[in-house]
Design a protein around this motif. Structure first.
Motif, PDB file in Angstrom:
ATOM      1  N   VAL A   4      -5.837  -9.794   5.370  1.00 28.96           N
ATOM      2  CA  VAL A   4      -5.471 -10.583   4.194  1.00 28.96           C
ATOM      3  C   VAL A   4      -3.981 -10.413   3.905  1.00 28.96           C
ATOM      4  O   VAL A   4      -3.440  -9.309   4.020  1.00 28.96           O
ATOM      5  N   LYS A   5      -3.350 -11.517   3.535  1.00 29.49           N
ATOM      6  CA  LYS A   5      -2.003 -11.453   2.980  1.00 29.49           C
ATOM      7  C   LYS A   5      -1.899 -12.540   1.925  1.00 29.49           C
ATOM      8  O   LYS A   5      -1.956 -13.738   2.228  1.00 29.49           O
ATOM      9  N   THR A   6      -1.771 -12.114   0.665  1.00 27.23           N
ATOM     10  CA  THR A   6      -1.797 -13.083  -0.439  1.00 27.23           C
ATOM     11  C   THR A   6      -1.270 -12.428  -1.711  1.00 27.23           C
ATOM     12  O   THR A   6      -0.970 -11.233  -1.725  1.00 27.23           O
ATOM     13  N   GLY A   7      -1.196 -13.205  -2.784  1.00 24.40           N
ATOM     14  CA  GLY A   7      -0.813 -12.659  -4.081  1.00 24.40           C
ATOM     15  C   GLY A   7      -1.914 -11.765  -4.639  1.00 24.40           C
ATOM     16  O   GLY A   7      -3.098 -11.965  -4.346  1.00 24.40           O
ATOM     17  N   ARG A   8      -1.539 -10.795  -5.438  1.00 26.94           N
ATOM     18  CA  ARG A   8      -2.503  -9.826  -5.979  1.00 26.94           C
ATOM     19  C   ARG A   8      -3.690 -10.500  -6.661  1.00 26.94           C
ATOM     20  O   ARG A   8      -4.844 -10.170  -6.403  1.00 26.94           O
ATOM     21  N   ARG A  81      -5.518  -3.516  -9.475  1.00 37.14           N
ATOM     22  CA  ARG A  81      -5.225  -3.614 -10.911  1.00 37.14           C
ATOM     23  C   ARG A  81      -3.931  -2.877 -11.256  1.00 37.14           C
ATOM     24  O   ARG A  81      -3.206  -3.269 -12.176  1.00 37.14           O
ATOM     25  N   ALA A  82      -3.650  -1.790 -10.525  1.00 42.61           N
ATOM     26  CA  ALA A  82      -2.475  -0.975 -10.832  1.00 42.61           C
ATOM     27  C   ALA A  82      -1.187  -1.564 -10.270  1.00 42.61           C
ATOM     28  O   ALA A  82      -0.095  -1.122 -10.641  1.00 42.61           O
ATOM     29  N   LEU A  83      -1.292  -2.561  -9.411  1.00 38.88           N
ATOM     30  CA  LEU A  83      -0.103  -3.182  -8.839  1.00 38.88           C
ATOM     31  C   LEU A  83       0.481  -4.228  -9.793  1.00 38.88           C
ATOM     32  O   LEU A  83      -0.237  -4.765 -10.655  1.00 38.88           O
ATOM     33  N   PRO A  84       1.762  -4.545  -9.681  1.00 39.08           N
ATOM     34  CA  PRO A  84       2.357  -5.585 -10.542  1.00 39.08           C
ATOM     35  C   PRO A  84       1.662  -6.933 -10.372  1.00 39.08           C
ATOM     36  O   PRO A  84       1.162  -7.266  -9.290  1.00 39.08           O
ATOM     37  N   ALA A  86       2.660  -9.994 -10.075  1.00 40.13           N
ATOM     38  CA  ALA A  86       3.182 -10.953  -9.094  1.00 40.13           C
ATOM     39  C   ALA A  86       3.296 -10.348  -7.692  1.00 40.13           C
ATOM     40  O   ALA A  86       3.925 -10.945  -6.809  1.00 40.13           O
ATOM     41  N   ALA A  87       2.674  -9.210  -7.470  1.00 39.69           N
ATOM     42  CA  ALA A  87       2.823  -8.505  -6.191  1.00 39.69           C
ATOM     43  C   ALA A  87       2.172  -9.274  -5.044  1.00 39.69           C
ATOM     44  O   ALA A  87       1.148  -9.930  -5.213  1.00 39.69           O
ATOM     45  N   GLU A  88       2.792  -9.178  -3.876  1.00 40.18           N
ATOM     46  CA  GLU A  88       2.200  -9.691  -2.640  1.00 40.18           C
ATOM     47  C   GLU A  88       1.454  -8.530  -1.991  1.00 40.18           C
ATOM     48  O   GLU A  88       1.981  -7.422  -1.878  1.00 40.18           O
ATOM     49  N   VAL A  89       0.218  -8.777  -1.559  1.00 42.65           N
ATOM     50  CA  VAL A  89      -0.634  -7.706  -1.040  1.00 42.65           C
ATOM     51  C   VAL A  89      -1.115  -8.063   0.357  1.00 42.65           C
ATOM     52  O   VAL A  89      -1.462  -9.219   0.624  1.00 42.65           O
ATOM     53  N   SER A  90      -1.164  -7.048   1.228  1.00 43.71           N
ATOM     54  CA  SER A  90      -1.771  -7.257   2.551  1.00 43.71           C
ATOM     55  C   SER A  90      -2.813  -6.184   2.804  1.00 43.71           C
ATOM     56  O   SER A  90      -2.676  -5.039   2.362  1.00 43.71           O
ATOM     57  N   LEU A  91      -3.905  -6.565   3.477  1.00 39.56           N
ATOM     58  CA  LEU A  91      -4.948  -5.641   3.903  1.00 39.56           C
ATOM     59  C   LEU A  91      -4.962  -5.636   5.421  1.00 39.56           C
ATOM     60  O   LEU A  91      -5.105  -6.688   6.047  1.00 39.56           O
ATOM     61  N   THR A  92      -4.825  -4.447   6.014  1.00 48.97           N
ATOM     62  CA  THR A  92      -4.794  -4.318   7.462  1.00 48.97           C
ATOM     63  C   THR A  92      -5.848  -3.321   7.918  1.00 48.97           C
ATOM     64  O   THR A  92      -5.963  -2.225   7.345  1.00 48.97           O
ATOM     65  N   LEU A  93      -6.621  -3.698   8.926  1.00 52.20           N
ATOM     66  CA  LEU A  93      -7.684  -2.836   9.452  1.00 52.20           C
ATOM     67  C   LEU A  93      -7.236  -2.235  10.783  1.00 52.20           C
ATOM     68  O   LEU A  93      -6.902  -2.955  11.716  1.00 52.20           O
TER      69      LEU A  93
END
Length: 368
Positions: A4-8, A81-84, A86-93
């Motif tokens: 995943v790579k998307t907004g929080r 929830r603890a991230l800003p 407008a943060a961009e988040v990625s999930l990597t396995l």
């Protein structure tokens, strides 16, 4: 592999949808996890406690890969929830670890194999189906859900009876001391069915359903019910057992009746409840010509007395109630007034609302 790579918020929203049923403590550790499946851009999120299962999806995938894993639901939600905002988040396995990265923040979470996740087997066919606006179903459940039992040994009371009969959809809940009944006309004919939906499922639906005209579809099989709405699919096992004959419980033909302003009665009961104890919530109501007197006492010989003017010319009645049961029904109504009907001091009271003749609330008296 990047999942995943998307907004929080794009990731947090579906995770919050499915994580509500996840218990903190489980005999099976994997039930504390959420199942994440990625097929290209589409990512599905699924949680279950083996009785209830919720699934939703979002277009947040990165790349064309297909992958699946499970990760601790609460930890992942708490991190996001603890991230800003407008943060961009990625999930990597990678190597049985799920890495959550956002800016200079990085978290490495343990995973368990997706193949070990115990999903609920969906029924092959459904005998009864219905469709109605989400706000209508939410309002129907909201009128009665507070009367469900909690952890009663009579397990069939720890849920809500849902009845489809022609165009009428009815909901009934009781804990053996009070009963709430409401019905609506869906405008469409349905097969007759009577099923008991578990308390946890009802409370989760109250959280997830919108106050909108968007449709919710209900599908019922022998031991399962499915709710589909707003990209969410909730499947629940049904409670087995015989629900009490609610029709015999609802009083008919009472002659002693009066109408009260709902908020005035609610505030008077709240004040009287201050003098009750945690173990004994009894209040005394004396109804006579023109007045309703509410009183409560406690073991310290303290007393509260409230008096309300009513338009009443019926029998004088001295009756006791659990004040919590009265406050519950008043707090879940939105109308300006309620109608109270009484038989005698030993008979259940019937509470209705003038603007909704399809709602009925029965509360048993208690000895004061």
């Amino acid at each position: 592999m990047q999942l995943v790579k998307t907004g929080r918020d794009n990731l947090l929203r579906p995770l919050q949808t499915v994580s509500g049923i996840v218990e903190r403590r489980h005999t099976l550790p994997i039930l504390a996890n959420i199942l994440i499946k990625k097929e290209g851009n589409a990512v599905s999120f699924l949680s279950t406690d083996t009785e209830v299962q919720i699934m939703t999806s979002a277009e947040v995938g990165s790349g064309d890969d297909v992958a699946a894993t499970t990760v601790a639901a609460r930890k992942l939600v708490d991190i996001l929830r603890a991230l800003p905002d407008a943060a961009e988040v990625s999930l990597t396995l990678l190597d049985k670890r799920l890495t959550v990265q956002s800016g200079r923040s990085r978290f490495s979470l343990q995973t368990l194999p997706a193949s070990d996740f115990p999903t609920v087997a969906e029924a092959q066919t459904y005998e009864t189906s219905a469709e109605l606006p989400q706000k209508t179903l939410k309002a129907l459940f909201g009128m009665v859900h507070f009367a469900m039992a909690q952890q009663d040994i009579r397990y069939y009371l720890n849920g809500l009876l849902l009845i489809t009969d022609g165009e009428i959809l009815s909901a009934v809940a009781t804990d053996g001391h009070r009963l709430a009944y409401c019905q609506i006309n869906t405008g469409k004919a349905h097969e007759h069915s009577e099923v008991i939906i578990p308390r946890k499922t009802i409370m989760e639906l109250q959280r997830l359903l919108d106050d909108s005209d968007e449709p919710v579809r209900i599908d019922i099989s022998g031991n399962q019910i499915k709710f589909s709405f707003s990209g969410i699919e909730l499947i629940s096992k049904l409670v087995e057992g015989k629900f009490p004959d609610y029709g015999r419980v609802i009083p008919k033909g009472y002659k002693n009746r009066f109408t009260l302003q709902r908020e005035s009665l609610q505030r008077a009961l709240q004040r009287a409840a201050i003098m009750t104890s945690d173990k004994f919530k009894g209040i005394r109501c004396i109804v006579e010509g023109g007045s309703l007197k509410i009183s409560s006492t406690n073991t310290d010989q303290e007393e509260a007395i409230e008096e309300l003017e009513i338009d009443y010319g019926g029998d004088s009645i001295d009756i006791g109630f659990n004040v919590t049961y009265l406050l519950d029904v008043l707090g879940n109504q939105k109308g300006d007034s309620v109608i109270v009907e009484l038989g005698d001091a030993n008979s259940s009271a019937l509470i209705t609302v003038p603007d909704n003749p399809d709602f009925k609330y029965v509360v048993m008296p208690m000895r004061i």
